[in-house]
Motif scaffolding. Sequence first.
Motif, PDB file in Angstrom:
ATOM      1  N   ASN A 169      57.818  27.923  59.159  1.00 22.81           N
ATOM      2  CA  ASN A 169      56.637  28.013  60.016  1.00 22.81           C
ATOM      3  C   ASN A 169      57.072  27.796  61.470  1.00 22.81           C
ATOM      4  O   ASN A 169      57.601  26.742  61.824  1.00 22.81           O
ATOM      5  N   THR A 170      56.861  28.795  62.302  1.00 19.33           N
ATOM      6  CA  THR A 170      57.355  28.712  63.682  1.00 19.33           C
ATOM      7  C   THR A 170      56.748  27.550  64.457  1.00 19.33           C
ATOM      8  O   THR A 170      57.361  27.035  65.397  1.00 19.33           O
ATOM      9  N   LYS A 171      55.540  27.125  64.076  1.00 19.49           N
ATOM     10  CA  LYS A 171      54.890  26.032  64.786  1.00 19.49           C
ATOM     11  C   LYS A 171      55.465  24.669  64.413  1.00 19.49           C
ATOM     12  O   LYS A 171      55.351  23.717  65.187  1.00 19.49           O
ATOM     13  N   THR A 172      56.070  24.571  63.241  1.00 20.05           N
ATOM     14  CA  THR A 172      56.541  23.260  62.767  1.00 20.05           C
ATOM     15  C   THR A 172      58.000  23.288  62.309  1.00 20.05           C
ATOM     16  O   THR A 172      58.443  22.359  61.644  1.00 20.05           O
ATOM     17  N   LEU A 173      58.741  24.318  62.679  1.00 18.93           N
ATOM     18  CA  LEU A 173      60.100  24.441  62.144  1.00 18.93           C
ATOM     19  C   LEU A 173      61.017  23.310  62.575  1.00 18.93           C
ATOM     20  O   LEU A 173      62.032  23.038  61.936  1.00 18.93           O
ATOM     21  N   ASN A 174      60.690  22.623  63.675  1.00 21.72           N
ATOM     22  CA  ASN A 174      61.509  21.487  64.112  1.00 21.72           C
ATOM     23  C   ASN A 174      61.048  20.160  63.531  1.00 21.72           C
ATOM     24  O   ASN A 174      61.679  19.127  63.758  1.00 21.72           O
ATOM     25  N   LYS A 175      59.940  20.200  62.774  1.00 18.98           N
ATOM     26  CA  LYS A 175      59.353  18.949  62.299  1.00 18.98           C
ATOM     27  C   LYS A 175      59.169  18.877  60.785  1.00 18.98           C
ATOM     28  O   LYS A 175      58.948  17.799  60.258  1.00 18.98           O
ATOM     29  N   GLU A 199      61.273  10.977  71.717  1.00 20.80           N
ATOM     30  CA  GLU A 199      62.491  10.599  70.999  1.00 20.80           C
ATOM     31  C   GLU A 199      63.106  11.806  70.300  1.00 20.80           C
ATOM     32  O   GLU A 199      62.411  12.666  69.752  1.00 20.80           O
ATOM     33  N   LYS A 200      64.442  11.865  70.314  1.00 21.97           N
ATOM     34  CA  LYS A 200      65.172  12.919  69.617  1.00 21.97           C
ATOM     35  C   LYS A 200      65.772  12.344  68.338  1.00 21.97           C
ATOM     36  O   LYS A 200      65.986  11.143  68.212  1.00 21.97           O
ATOM     37  N   TYR A 201      66.041  13.235  67.406  1.00 20.06           N
ATOM     38  CA  TYR A 201      66.588  12.790  66.116  1.00 20.06           C
ATOM     39  C   TYR A 201      67.993  12.233  66.280  1.00 20.06           C
ATOM     40  O   TYR A 201      68.836  12.811  66.975  1.00 20.06           O
ATOM     41  N   THR A 202      68.225  11.096  65.639  1.00 17.76           N
ATOM     42  CA  THR A 202      69.552  10.486  65.588  1.00 17.76           C
ATOM     43  C   THR A 202      69.862  10.133  64.145  1.00 17.76           C
ATOM     44  O   THR A 202      69.071   9.452  63.486  1.00 17.76           O
ATOM     45  N   TYR A 203      70.995  10.594  63.656  1.00 20.84           N
ATOM     46  CA  TYR A 203      71.360  10.318  62.265  1.00 20.84           C
ATOM     47  C   TYR A 203      71.602   8.831  62.074  1.00 20.84           C
ATOM     48  O   TYR A 203      72.325   8.193  62.847  1.00 20.84           O
ATOM     49  N   ASN A 204      70.976   8.279  61.052  1.00 25.29           N
ATOM     50  CA  ASN A 204      71.129   6.857  60.740  1.00 25.29           C
ATOM     51  C   ASN A 204      70.977   6.694  59.234  1.00 25.29           C
ATOM     52  O   ASN A 204      69.871   6.834  58.711  1.00 25.29           O
ATOM     53  N   PRO A 205      72.060   6.445  58.497  1.00 27.05           N
ATOM     54  CA  PRO A 205      71.963   6.364  57.040  1.00 27.05           C
ATOM     55  C   PRO A 205      70.934   5.321  56.604  1.00 27.05           C
ATOM     56  O   PRO A 205      70.864   4.232  57.184  1.00 27.05           O
ATOM     57  N   ASN A 207      54.169   9.528  61.163  1.00 30.45           N
ATOM     58  CA  ASN A 207      55.062  10.132  62.152  1.00 30.45           C
ATOM     59  C   ASN A 207      54.697   9.853  63.600  1.00 30.45           C
ATOM     60  O   ASN A 207      55.450  10.205  64.497  1.00 30.45           O
ATOM     61  N   GLU A 208      53.554   9.226  63.847  1.00 33.39           N
ATOM     62  CA  GLU A 208      53.114   9.055  65.228  1.00 33.39           C
ATOM     63  C   GLU A 208      54.032   8.136  66.015  1.00 33.39           C
ATOM     64  O   GLU A 208      54.317   8.395  67.195  1.00 33.39           O
ATOM     65  N   VAL A 209      54.520   7.084  65.416  1.00 31.06           N
ATOM     66  CA  VAL A 209      55.335   6.110  66.140  1.00 31.06           C
ATOM     67  C   VAL A 209      56.781   6.581  66.263  1.00 31.06           C
ATOM     68  O   VAL A 209      57.382   6.498  67.340  1.00 31.06           O
ATOM     69  N   ARG A 210      57.338   7.129  65.191  1.00 33.97           N
ATOM     70  CA  ARG A 210      58.780   7.400  65.182  1.00 33.97           C
ATOM     71  C   ARG A 210      59.124   8.881  65.129  1.00 33.97           C
ATOM     72  O   ARG A 210      60.292   9.250  65.072  1.00 33.97           O
ATOM     73  N   GLY A 211      58.121   9.742  65.135  1.00 35.51           N
ATOM     74  CA  GLY A 211      58.379  11.168  65.211  1.00 35.51           C
ATOM     75  C   GLY A 211      58.698  11.791  63.861  1.00 35.51           C
ATOM     76  O   GLY A 211      58.883  11.109  62.857  1.00 35.51           O
ATOM     77  N   SER A 212      58.763  13.119  63.856  1.00 31.56           N
ATOM     78  CA  SER A 212      59.091  13.878  62.644  1.00 31.56           C
ATOM     79  C   SER A 212      60.114  14.941  62.992  1.00 31.56           C
ATOM     80  O   SER A 212      59.945  15.686  63.966  1.00 31.56           O
ATOM     81  N   PHE A 213      61.197  15.042  62.188  1.00 35.78           N
ATOM     82  CA  PHE A 213      62.320  15.924  62.498  1.00 35.78           C
ATOM     83  C   PHE A 213      62.784  16.637  61.230  1.00 35.78           C
ATOM     84  O   PHE A 213      62.870  16.020  60.156  1.00 35.78           O
ATOM     85  N   PHE A 214      63.106  17.885  61.356  1.00 30.61           N
ATOM     86  CA  PHE A 214      63.536  18.648  60.180  1.00 30.61           C
ATOM     87  C   PHE A 214      64.898  18.187  59.677  1.00 30.61           C
ATOM     88  O   PHE A 214      65.262  18.420  58.525  1.00 30.61           O
ATOM     89  N   GLU A 215      65.690  17.512  60.527  1.00 27.54           N
ATOM     90  CA  GLU A 215      67.036  17.084  60.125  1.00 27.54           C
ATOM     91  C   GLU A 215      67.041  15.846  59.232  1.00 27.54           C
ATOM     92  O   GLU A 215      68.070  15.498  58.647  1.00 27.54           O
ATOM     93  N   THR A 216      65.920  15.136  59.119  1.00 24.27           N
ATOM     94  CA  THR A 216      65.891  13.862  58.408  1.00 24.27           C
ATOM     95  C   THR A 216      66.330  14.030  56.952  1.00 24.27           C
ATOM     96  O   THR A 216      65.888  14.964  56.268  1.00 24.27           O
ATOM     97  N   GLU A 217      67.175  13.136  56.493  1.00 25.64           N
ATOM     98  CA  GLU A 217      67.651  13.196  55.114  1.00 25.64           C
ATOM     99  C   GLU A 217      66.604  12.567  54.183  1.00 25.64           C
ATOM    100  O   GLU A 217      66.427  11.349  54.168  1.00 25.64           O
ATOM    101  N   ASN A 218      65.946  13.409  53.408  1.00 24.18           N
ATOM    102  CA  ASN A 218      64.949  12.969  52.435  1.00 24.18           C
ATOM    103  C   ASN A 218      65.333  13.471  51.051  1.00 24.18           C
ATOM    104  O   ASN A 218      65.994  14.504  50.909  1.00 24.18           O
TER     105      ASN A 218
END
Length: 407
Positions: free
Chosen positions: A157-163, A267-273, A366-377
């Motif tokens: 989805n182009t509107k949410t592809l980063n989230k 805030e930008k995504y930062t990898y954190n195990p 997601n309001e406080v810490r954001g939402s990112f497509f890179e997150t490991e779930n």
Amino acid sequence: MKKIILSVFLCFTCLTTFGQNIKSIQLRPLQENNFSAIVPLGTVLELSFDDLEADQRDYQYKIQHMTHDWQKSRLLSSQFVDGFDQNSILNVTNSFNTFQSYSHYSVKIPNVNTVITKSGNYLLSVLNDDDEVLFTRRFVLYEKAAIAGVVVSRSRNTKTLNKQQSVEFSVNYPNLRVNNPSQEINVVVIKNDNWNETLTDLQPTFFKPSQLQYSYTPKNNFWGGNEYLNFDSKFIRNQSMNIVRIEQKGVEVFHHYIFPYSYNPYEKYTYNPDINGQFIIRTLEGNDPATEADYAMMHFTLNVEDPFIDRDVYIYGAFNNFEIQEENKMYFDDKSNAYKGTVLLKQGFYNYTFVTVNRYEEVNNNEVRGSFFETENEYKVLVYYRPMGGFYDRVVTVGSGSFNADR
């Protein structure tokens, strides 16, 4: 009439206070670092919890078979349990050498009194000696009668592809007789074993002989969220990871102050195990964490420029079953421009995050810490099968997949 109202109020107050004394609830397999209560039929699960009253009360566990949408199933207890569906929890041990006294309770299922014979959704309740439910936990027992393949990718989805992230999967069932897949097969997709983040009522996009395919649709999307924050309180008197200050007043429990988190809408995504919101009870100051780990009052701080309008902020994680409770609510401090909250927690390694709740009691992860497509779930696909005329939902397979940002 006033006496009746007062009696009811006192009973409710006692039960509420009593429930607050139950801490560190875990329902997990015996394997180390396995936090999921979604396991193959026959796997041993252990329920454990602490009672801060430390008076060795008579607690019982009760098991109920549920439908795929968590309603009570039509099965009688004798049809899914060999033995008793309700029994006393007999394994009780008192804490040793801790500032906070407690009694530790544990029971393994199956055991000599309770053997579950059918797959499906189950609700495990713990009751006091007045048969009042103190807390519940969900678990799922599945068969290996089918195969589910799962692929997790970035949203299209182009509107949410980063989230957002998208979950696509297929269900292969060569050994099952399915006449009407739309009615006989139900699937549930769950994110990070959090029952508050699921997708249901999904329909196949393609039908093949003995196979169902669930390809990309907007309904298959999850918000990616962010990696969980963490702290480690394995030392009760000394600082450990993300603990910036420790205090003790008299003979009370220690107070641990966690490194503050500063809200940043850009805030930008930062990898954190992380361990996807879970927690591990542990201490380096004793041999048995179950009874020698102490409790500490954990102080959380969320720095903000301005308070959130018409929304409350809560501390969130598996430590409280991903639930919104008064105990984990934060309050805004005008002097420091920060939300602050305290939670009494047993020593260990904890994942946590912050969520907001609006006036309609809607939770925003997601309001406080954001939402990112890179997150490991991690995502699990639960496949339920009830043939025409069947009495209960079997869980015939569970597939799993994790997001890989390199895809």
